[in-house]
Each structure stands twice: as C-alpha cells, then as structure tokens.
Design a protein around this motif. Structure first.
Motif, mmCIF file in Angstrom:
data_model
loop_
_atom_site.group_PDB
_atom_site.id
_atom_site.type_symbol
_atom_site.label_atom_id
_atom_site.label_comp_id
_atom_site.label_asym_id
_atom_site.label_seq_id
_atom_site.Cartn_x
_atom_site.Cartn_y
_atom_site.Cartn_z
ATOM 1 N N UNK A 121 -60.290 -32.087 13.405
ATOM 2 C CA UNK A 121 -59.262 -31.269 12.757
ATOM 3 C C UNK A 121 -59.058 -29.956 13.495
ATOM 4 N N UNK A 122 -60.157 -29.372 13.970
ATOM 5 C CA UNK A 122 -60.073 -28.095 14.690
ATOM 6 C C UNK A 122 -59.296 -28.246 15.996
ATOM 7 N N UNK A 123 -59.627 -29.310 16.766
ATOM 8 C CA UNK A 123 -58.898 -29.550 18.020
ATOM 9 C C UNK A 123 -57.429 -29.834 17.746
ATOM 10 N N UNK A 124 -57.154 -30.575 16.679
ATOM 11 C CA UNK A 124 -55.787 -30.929 16.351
ATOM 12 C C UNK A 124 -54.987 -29.700 15.935
ATOM 13 N N UNK A 125 -55.603 -28.828 15.157
ATOM 14 C CA UNK A 125 -54.916 -27.582 14.776
ATOM 15 C C UNK A 125 -54.605 -26.734 16.000
ATOM 16 N N UNK A 126 -55.565 -26.639 16.904
ATOM 17 C CA UNK A 126 -55.378 -25.840 18.111
ATOM 18 C C UNK A 126 -54.253 -26.406 18.982
ATOM 19 N N UNK A 127 -54.246 -27.732 19.161
ATOM 20 C CA UNK A 127 -53.201 -28.365 19.971
ATOM 21 C C UNK A 127 -51.832 -28.187 19.328
ATOM 22 N N UNK A 128 -51.781 -28.340 18.016
ATOM 23 C CA UNK A 128 -50.511 -28.189 17.294
ATOM 24 C C UNK A 128 -49.968 -26.771 17.449
ATOM 25 N N UNK A 129 -50.856 -25.798 17.366
ATOM 26 C CA UNK A 129 -50.442 -24.397 17.522
ATOM 27 C C UNK A 129 -49.919 -24.138 18.944
ATOM 28 N N UNK A 130 -50.632 -24.622 19.938
ATOM 29 C CA UNK A 130 -50.221 -24.408 21.325
ATOM 30 C C UNK A 130 -48.869 -25.063 21.616
ATOM 31 N N UNK A 131 -48.622 -26.184 20.980
ATOM 32 C CA UNK A 131 -47.370 -26.906 21.209
ATOM 33 C C UNK A 131 -46.250 -26.446 20.287
ATOM 34 N N UNK A 132 -46.564 -25.429 19.450
ATOM 35 C CA UNK A 132 -45.586 -24.866 18.506
ATOM 36 C C UNK A 132 -45.007 -25.962 17.610
ATOM 37 N N UNK A 133 -45.889 -26.834 17.163
ATOM 38 C CA UNK A 133 -45.486 -27.932 16.277
ATOM 39 C C UNK A 133 -45.945 -27.640 14.854
ATOM 40 N N UNK A 134 -45.370 -28.375 13.893
ATOM 41 C CA UNK A 134 -45.704 -28.159 12.490
ATOM 42 C C UNK A 134 -46.523 -29.302 11.891
ATOM 43 N N UNK A 135 -46.679 -30.375 12.637
ATOM 44 C CA UNK A 135 -47.441 -31.517 12.136
ATOM 45 C C UNK A 135 -48.033 -32.263 13.321
ATOM 46 N N UNK A 136 -48.945 -33.178 13.039
ATOM 47 C CA UNK A 136 -49.554 -33.970 14.115
ATOM 48 C C UNK A 136 -48.515 -34.829 14.816
ATOM 49 N N UNK A 137 -47.523 -35.345 14.066
ATOM 50 C CA UNK A 137 -46.469 -36.140 14.679
ATOM 51 C C UNK A 137 -45.630 -35.290 15.626
ATOM 52 N N UNK A 138 -45.264 -34.098 15.182
ATOM 53 C CA UNK A 138 -44.490 -33.202 16.041
ATOM 54 C C UNK A 138 -45.299 -32.822 17.279
ATOM 55 N N UNK A 139 -46.603 -32.642 17.124
ATOM 56 C CA UNK A 139 -47.449 -32.297 18.260
ATOM 57 C C UNK A 139 -47.452 -33.410 19.305
ATOM 58 N N UNK A 140 -47.524 -34.658 18.854
ATOM 59 C CA UNK A 140 -47.494 -35.797 19.765
ATOM 60 C C UNK A 140 -46.164 -35.856 20.502
ATOM 61 N N UNK A 141 -45.063 -35.688 19.764
ATOM 62 C CA UNK A 141 -43.730 -35.718 20.381
ATOM 63 C C UNK A 141 -43.593 -34.595 21.401
ATOM 64 N N UNK A 142 -44.052 -33.397 21.030
ATOM 65 C CA UNK A 142 -43.951 -32.259 21.945
ATOM 66 C C UNK A 142 -44.785 -32.481 23.201
ATOM 67 N N UNK A 143 -45.982 -33.060 23.046
ATOM 68 C CA UNK A 143 -46.843 -33.319 24.203
ATOM 69 C C UNK A 143 -46.206 -34.340 25.134
ATOM 70 N N UNK A 144 -45.538 -35.331 24.566
ATOM 71 C CA UNK A 144 -44.873 -36.324 25.408
ATOM 72 C C UNK A 144 -43.694 -35.719 26.147
ATOM 73 N N UNK A 145 -42.949 -34.849 25.488
ATOM 74 C CA UNK A 145 -41.814 -34.204 26.147
ATOM 75 C C UNK A 145 -42.257 -33.332 27.309
ATOM 76 N N UNK A 146 -43.456 -32.790 27.205
ATOM 77 C CA UNK A 146 -43.975 -31.920 28.263
ATOM 78 C C UNK A 146 -44.768 -32.683 29.332
ATOM 79 N N UNK A 147 -44.813 -34.002 29.204
ATOM 80 C CA UNK A 147 -45.528 -34.789 30.206
ATOM 81 C C UNK A 147 -47.022 -34.692 30.068
ATOM 82 N N UNK A 148 -47.522 -34.278 28.892
ATOM 83 C CA UNK A 148 -48.960 -34.173 28.675
ATOM 84 C C UNK A 148 -49.547 -35.476 28.169
ATOM 85 N N UNK A 149 -48.714 -36.306 27.553
ATOM 86 C CA UNK A 149 -49.106 -37.629 27.068
ATOM 87 C C UNK A 149 -48.056 -38.636 27.507
ATOM 88 N N UNK A 150 -48.477 -39.906 27.717
ATOM 89 C CA UNK A 150 -47.479 -40.935 28.071
ATOM 90 C C UNK A 150 -46.658 -41.343 26.860
#
Length: 295
Positions: free
Chosen positions: A266-295
């Motif tokens: 949960x701590x890592x997920x909160x940190x990643x979500x904050x860095x990606x300026x997302x509001x949920x885990x789903x938004x964080x995944x989408x944002x990471x993919x848009x930035x080329x951080x995840x496939x």
C-alpha cells in the motif's frame, strides 16, 4: 554454450563454499561443475590447498566425486584412502593434500547433475552429522538458486527473440492478446528478478524490461505532448508493485509474490500514485503506461 560450466555456476559454487566454510569451520571446502560428458572438474576452493586438487578432472564413477555424479546422491568417507566403497584412481591427489575425511554432495537441477560440493578435514576425526547436514542443506539452496537462474535466462532468451523494438510515436499498439502477454511477462520478470543476486543477469532483466515497457504502451498523454520517462521517476519497488497491480492482482497477492507485507504494498502504491499525479491505482497504471514506464 554448455550451461553447466557457465561462469555463473562457478560464481554461485564459490559463494556457497565460502558460506559453508564459515558455518562449519571446516579447513577446506571445494567443488566444481559437471560438464556434458559427466566429468567433474575441481575449480573452486575455500581454504589452503597444496595444489594437487586444482583443476583435477574426475571421470564418472571414479573416486568419491565421480561416484556422487553417477549415483546422484551424497557420499561420506571418514578415511578416503582406506575406504572400500570407492575406486582409488585419485588417491595420489588426496594423499598430496593430506585429506582424510570427506563428504561430497551433488547439485541436481532439473534431473541433471550440475556440480558437486565437498567438505574435508585432514585429521582422523570423522565428520559429524551437523557438518554433513550443513553441506546437504547448502547444496539444496544452491540447486534452487541455479533453477531460478535457468528460468530467468530462459525467459530472457524467449523475450529477446519476440519482443519488438520500441514503437515509434503514432505507431499502432500491439494486438490485445500479444499486449497482455507482454504485460504478464514484464510483471513476472520483475518478480523473478528478486530471486537472483547475479548482477549480470539482473542487468539483462532490466534491459528487457525496458524494451517491454516501450514496446506495448502508449507513450503520449491525452493532449498528444511528448512525455519523458524522467518526468515521473518511480523506484524499482514502486514499478514492481505497479506492474503486478496492472495485471489485476490484489494487494495480498502482490505482497505474497514480492515477499513484502500488504502495508508495504500500500505504501509503494500510494507513493507511485502521488508521483504520477493519479487519483486511483487504475489511473496510476494508465499514467505509467502513457509515460512508457509500464508496457
């Protein structure tokens, strides 16, 4: 290349022999890898030797090591030269090193003998159960490490052959099934990477993970402006967690696979979500993919 005599195996064996000597106070631990002809070559040593053992090649069934390779089970002799249970093709080597009691344990990975670990003393004192158990226990641990290395290497070879080069901006995204396979492979590699302490293998994993992250994702945000990976840096652990979350895993599943607690996930997920300026885990995944951080 014959995987059984790869440098990776020799390094693993040497590290295990050092740990074994520290744990048992044996004056000498040694061993080596087994080649495709089932010959054992003694190349790794922890402790003083006269030199007769170094580089010795033992044929299948001959001597203590050759017998271990053939039988694929541990063997113990408390008086090597006087033992009736082994051939004596290598007595001159043992006598030159003044060795008396020896235990030898095979390293069996996927049904194949990859190497042998030895513990030895130069006195007439028999080797106790504690020492024999320690050699066997560390051999089992090394077998698991080698099996993990093999699996990682296999996956990396498979991905090297199939993963496309990073897509050019505007290029079509891979088809759904292929895209999901890439994402699953990416997450699995990140999880498996934590089971190896081989820096060379880890570098290969990171390189392939980078290819995967840029092969299937949309590296442009909604407004079409280019986004650099450096603008939203995530730590390795944050990427590990997010890669697993992207597959729909629950927090307990992620924790179990990465060997951490649910609260840490949960701590890592909160940190990643904050860095990606997302509001949920789903938004964080989408944002990471848009930035080329995840496939």
């Amino acid at each position: 290349m014959n995987r059984s005599v790869a440098a990776d195996d020799q390094t693993r064996i040497q590290r295990t022999l050092a740990r074994l000597r520290d744990a048992t106070d044996l004056p000498l631990t040694f061993g080596g890898a087994v080649n495709s002809g089932m010959q054992l070559q003694l190349t790794q040593f922890v402790g003083a030797i006269a030199g007769a053992l170094r580089g010795a090649v033992l044929d299948p069934g001959r001597g203590l090591g050759g017998k271990v390779v053939t039988l694929r089970r541990p063997q113990l002799v408390n008086d090597y030269v006087g033992s009736q249970g082994i051939s004596h093709h290598y007595d001159h080597i043992i006598q030159a090193e003044c060795l008396r009691a020896l235990v030898a344990v095979p390293l069996v990975v996927r049904g194949r003998v990859r190497g042998v670990l030895y513990g030895a003393v130069r006195s007439a004192t028999p080797l106790g159960d504690r020492i024999v158990h320690s050699v066997m226990e560390m051999a089992r641990e090394l077998e698991q490490d080698l099996a993990v290395d093999d699996e990682l290497a296999r996956r990396l070879r498979w991905l090297d052959e199939r993963v496309p080069e990073p897509r050019a901006t505007g290029a079509p995204e891979p088809a759904g099934t292929h895209r999901e396979q890439l994402r699953e492979a990416y997450a699995e590699l990140r999880v498996l990477a934590h089971n190896t302490d081989d820096p060379t293998l880890r570098e290969r994993i990171e390189a392939v993970c980078h290819k995967l992250s840029t092969a299937g994702g949309d590296t442009r945000p909604a407004d079409g402006a280019a986004v650099r990976r450096e603008e939203a840096p995530l730590s390795a652990r944050e990427l590990d967690v997010l890669a697993c979350v992207a597959l729909g895993w629950t927090n307990p599943q992620v924790a179990a696979d990465l060997g951490i607690t649910v609260e840490t996930v949960k701590s890592y997920l909160r940190s990643a979500t904050r860095k990606l300026q997302a509001r949920s885990r789903l938004e964080a995944v989408v944002a990471a993919r848009r930035r080329g951080l995840l496939p």
